[in-house]
Design a protein around this motif. Structure first.
Motif, PDB file in Angstrom:
ATOM      1  N   GLN A  64     117.400   0.220 101.058  1.00  4.94           N
ATOM      2  CA  GLN A  64     116.260   1.121 101.255  1.00  4.94           C
ATOM      3  C   GLN A  64     115.323   0.516 102.301  1.00  4.94           C
ATOM      4  OE1 GLN A  64     115.496   4.147  99.754  1.00  4.94           O
ATOM      5  NE2 GLN A  64     117.478   4.141  98.764  1.00  4.94           N
ATOM      6  N   THR A  65     115.026   1.283 103.332  1.00  2.00           N
ATOM      7  CA  THR A  65     114.217   0.765 104.429  1.00  2.00           C
ATOM      8  C   THR A  65     113.344   1.877 104.998  1.00  2.00           C
ATOM      9  OG1 THR A  65     114.297  -0.165 106.653  1.00  2.00           O
ATOM     10  CG2 THR A  65     116.145   1.228 106.008  1.00  2.00           C
ATOM     11  N   ASP A  66     112.216   1.498 105.561  1.00  5.02           N
ATOM     12  CA  ASP A  66     111.323   2.464 106.187  1.00  5.02           C
ATOM     13  C   ASP A  66     111.794   2.842 107.591  1.00  5.02           C
ATOM     14  OD1 ASP A  66     109.605   2.561 104.014  1.00  5.02           O
ATOM     15  OD2 ASP A  66     108.455   0.826 104.701  1.00  5.02           O
ATOM     16  N   THR A  67     112.745   2.085 108.124  1.00  5.86           N
ATOM     17  CA  THR A  67     113.249   2.347 109.471  1.00  5.86           C
ATOM     18  C   THR A  67     114.279   3.470 109.433  1.00  5.86           C
ATOM     19  OG1 THR A  67     112.954   0.016 110.029  1.00  5.86           O
ATOM     20  CG2 THR A  67     114.363   1.338 111.481  1.00  5.86           C
ATOM     21  N   ARG A  68     114.115   4.423 110.328  1.00  2.69           N
ATOM     22  CA  ARG A  68     115.065   5.529 110.398  1.00  2.69           C
ATOM     23  C   ARG A  68     116.012   5.278 111.562  1.00  2.69           C
ATOM     24  NH1 ARG A  68     114.195  12.001 111.479  1.00  2.69           N
ATOM     25  NH2 ARG A  68     115.551  12.689 109.787  1.00  2.69           N
ATOM     26  N   THR A  69     117.293   5.109 111.254  1.00  4.93           N
ATOM     27  CA  THR A  69     118.288   4.858 112.291  1.00  4.93           C
ATOM     28  C   THR A  69     119.341   5.955 112.239  1.00  4.93           C
ATOM     29  OG1 THR A  69     119.462   3.414 110.738  1.00  4.93           O
ATOM     30  CG2 THR A  69     117.965   2.365 112.288  1.00  4.93           C
ATOM     31  N   PHE A  70     120.134   6.024 113.312  1.00  8.34           N
ATOM     32  CA  PHE A  70     121.166   7.048 113.367  1.00  8.34           C
ATOM     33  C   PHE A  70     122.331   6.554 114.209  1.00  8.34           C
ATOM     34  CE2 PHE A  70     117.755   7.908 116.383  1.00  8.34           C
ATOM     35  CZ  PHE A  70     118.427   7.893 117.599  1.00  8.34           C
ATOM     36  N   LEU A  71     123.485   7.174 113.973  1.00  9.16           N
ATOM     37  CA  LEU A  71     124.696   6.841 114.706  1.00  9.16           C
ATOM     38  C   LEU A  71     124.937   7.869 115.796  1.00  9.16           C
ATOM     39  CD1 LEU A  71     127.178   5.695 111.944  1.00  9.16           C
ATOM     40  CD2 LEU A  71     126.505   4.378 113.939  1.00  9.16           C
ATOM     41  N   TYR A  72     125.424   7.371 116.933  1.00  4.66           N
ATOM     42  CA  TYR A  72     125.697   8.216 118.090  1.00  4.66           C
ATOM     43  C   TYR A  72     124.453   9.042 118.433  1.00  4.66           C
ATOM     44  CZ  TYR A  72     130.482   6.721 117.368  1.00  4.66           C
ATOM     45  OH  TYR A  72     131.600   5.953 117.225  1.00  4.66           O
ATOM     46  N   ASP A  73     124.616  10.270 118.810  1.00  7.39           N
ATOM     47  CA  ASP A  73     123.471  11.074 119.226  1.00  7.39           C
ATOM     48  C   ASP A  73     122.944  11.876 118.029  1.00  7.39           C
ATOM     49  OD1 ASP A  73     121.541  12.230 120.744  1.00  7.39           O
ATOM     50  OD2 ASP A  73     122.879  13.669 121.728  1.00  7.39           O
ATOM     51  N   ARG A  74     122.377  11.131 117.064  1.00 10.01           N
ATOM     52  CA  ARG A  74     121.809  11.734 115.847  1.00 10.01           C
ATOM     53  C   ARG A  74     122.842  12.538 115.053  1.00 10.01           C
ATOM     54  NH1 ARG A  74     116.210  11.336 115.990  1.00 10.01           N
ATOM     55  NH2 ARG A  74     115.393  10.681 118.015  1.00 10.01           N
ATOM     56  N   ILE A  75     124.083  12.057 115.044  1.00 12.43           N
ATOM     57  CA  ILE A  75     125.120  12.732 114.258  1.00 12.43           C
ATOM     58  C   ILE A  75     124.949  12.411 112.779  1.00 12.43           C
ATOM     59  CG2 ILE A  75     127.588  12.689 113.739  1.00 12.43           C
ATOM     60  CD1 ILE A  75     128.148  12.608 116.681  1.00 12.43           C
TER      61      ILE A  75
END
Length: 482
Positions: free
Chosen positions: A59-70
């Motif tokens: 659980q983290t406050d950082t929002r991450t994503f793979l590729y182009d927000r897939i």
């Protein structure tokens, strides 16, 4: 472009566990039927527990994503991953005795449960339409096979056939809607669709949006797309019925809420009223039709339809408070419904009956089972001190704050009416004379699962604070959009 595949560790673990379960089932000799059941169930349960721990630990406050927000990895998706793996873990444990009695190849069953959880996890993480569609199909195909897994059962085969045919139609409608949206907008990522889904939209965009939501409405059994649910619930193996009622509904709502919050917040005036009408229709149809049911699984099926209508009230409101209420209700509903289906499994194993009349005198034959079923039914009805009371309170309050007083009033009326068919089951358990003598036994593992689910149902209703804090943190990622 982020290609950090460590973000997908929970999904990799689930996929590996699913194949490992199949391998264990293949390697162990056929004559070790009981050992194969125990070994495959243990493998699946340990794997799901590991993913649950990873989801909580990351659980983290950082929002991450793979590729182009897939695919998104944020508190929202991680909370749902914890919920889904928890549901899968409970279903695996509550299935051990059932699978041992009715299925000759347990590995297939447990592997499909794991793959269904994998599909649900990916639905909660999806940030674009095609990824969401593939995730939905992974979940759906797992459920199609699970429904038909009790070979030789005519009802199971019939339910699976109906489920597959209608599911294929809904998938085709959804995919065509996605193609229309892509053709008109030129993108499938939620973030790229926001500026195109506004107050003034071309007919192609409107039609694509309607078809995509209609496909999701089938998965959620929203009226009038609900007709498959009672037959499938009745014909499917009871643990699979519990999985459909909880996992598939929660996954579809996770996707729908993210889609509306991130892709279509500017078009709220276009979709809010139609969805509000569907919410009112769904809860009313589910509640009124449940009044006439005599089969406990069909009764719970229509109850599930009504609950979908209640959750849709929060989705329609689309505010920070409403998003919190939706997640809170889904967690409380998971504890409540799984507990109810665990009792159904126990009664069915001892008596072979699925009729409401088969619960006559259950309080004298097993007081604990009767108490858990009563708590579950009261929670579904929204009575204090159980989970359903506090979660419905949040839902109806959010709807009222959003100016949807008429919708909140319809929901309250339906909640009151639902008490009738829930109390009918309670009356059978505590007032009617038992049709046969003898105690209704529950295996030790089943008792442990029942205690856990019962405790969760009460804890959410009495002390929801920690869960509310977790839900509030999870929905922070949606707040900028709503």
């Amino acid at each position: 472009m982020n290609v950090d595949f460590t973000l997908l560790i929970p999904e990799f673990i689930l996929a590996g566990v699913g194949f490992l379960v199949l391998l264990v089932d293949m390697v162990l000799p056929t004559r070790w039927e009981r050992r194969r059941n125990a070994a495959t169930a243990t493998t699946a349960a340990v794997g799901l527990a590991a993913v649950f721990a990873v989801a909580l630990a990351t659980q983290t406050d950082t929002r991450t994503f793979l590729y182009d927000r897939i695919l998104y990895v944020d508190r929202y998706s991680l909370l749902f991953k914890a919920l889904f793996t928890g549901v899968g873990f409970a279903v695996v444990l509550m299935s051990v005795d059932y699978v041992g009695r009715k299925m000759s190849h347990p590995g297939e069953y447990y592997a499909l449960v794991v793959f269904a959880v994998l599909g649900a996890d990916l639905m909660a993480s999806s940030g674009e339409l095609l990824t969401a569609f593939i995730s939905i199909e992974l979940l759906s195909f797992s459920l199609y096979v699970l429904v038909a897994l009790t070979r030789g059962d005519r009802r199971s085969a019939e339910a699976s056939t109906k489920y597959i045919l209608l599911g294929a139609i809904s998938s085709a409608v959804m995919l065509y809607g996605i193609s229309l949206l892509y053709g008109a907008i030129g993108a499938t990522a939620f973030s790229a669709m926001t500026s195109h889904l506004g107050v003034i939209m071309p007919l192609t965009v409107i039609l694509g949006l309607v078809m995509f939501i209609a496909g999701l409405a089938f998965k959620l059994s929203i009226a009038p797309f609900h007709l498959w649910a009672p037959d499938v619930y009745e014909g499917a193996p009871t643990p699979v019925t519990a999985l459909i009622a909880v996992l598939s509904k929660a996954a579809a709502f996770a996707l729908l809420l993210r889609f509306l919050a991130e892709a279509a917040p500017n078009a709220v005036d276009e979709w809010q009223l139609p969805l509000a009408i569907l919410a009112a229709l769904t809860m009313t149809v589910g509640t009124l039709t449940a009044l006439a049911q005599t089969n406990i699984k069909r009764l719970l099926a229509y109850s599930s339809i009504a609950q979908v209508g209640f959750v849709l009230v929060g989705v329609v409101a689309l505010s920070e408070a409403a998003a919190n209420a939706v997640l809170l209700h889904l967690v409380g509903y998971a504890f409540t419904n799984l507990a109810a289906f665990m009792v159904v499994i126990a009664v069915e194993a001892r008596t072979g009956k699925e009729e409401v009349a088969g619960y006559a005198g259950l309080a004298s034959r097993n007081p604990f089972l009767a108490m858990v079923m009563t708590a579950s039914l009261f929670s579904l009805a929204g009575l204090p001190i159980f989970a359903g009371f506090i979660t419905k309170f949040y839902l109806f309050t959010a709807a009222s704050d959003a100016g949807l007083l008429w919708l909140a009033a319809i929901a309250i009326v339906n909640s009151v009416i639902s008490l009738y068919y829930y109390l009918r089951v309670v009356r059978e358990m505590y007032i009617s004379e038992p049709g046969e003598s003898g105690r209704v036994p529950v295996p030790l593992l089943g008792m442990a699962v029942l205690w856990l689910l019962f405790a969760g149902t009460v804890a959410v209703g009495v002390y929801p604070g920690p869960l509310v804090d977790a839900v509030d943190a999870a929905t922070d990622v949606l707040t900028p959009f709503i």
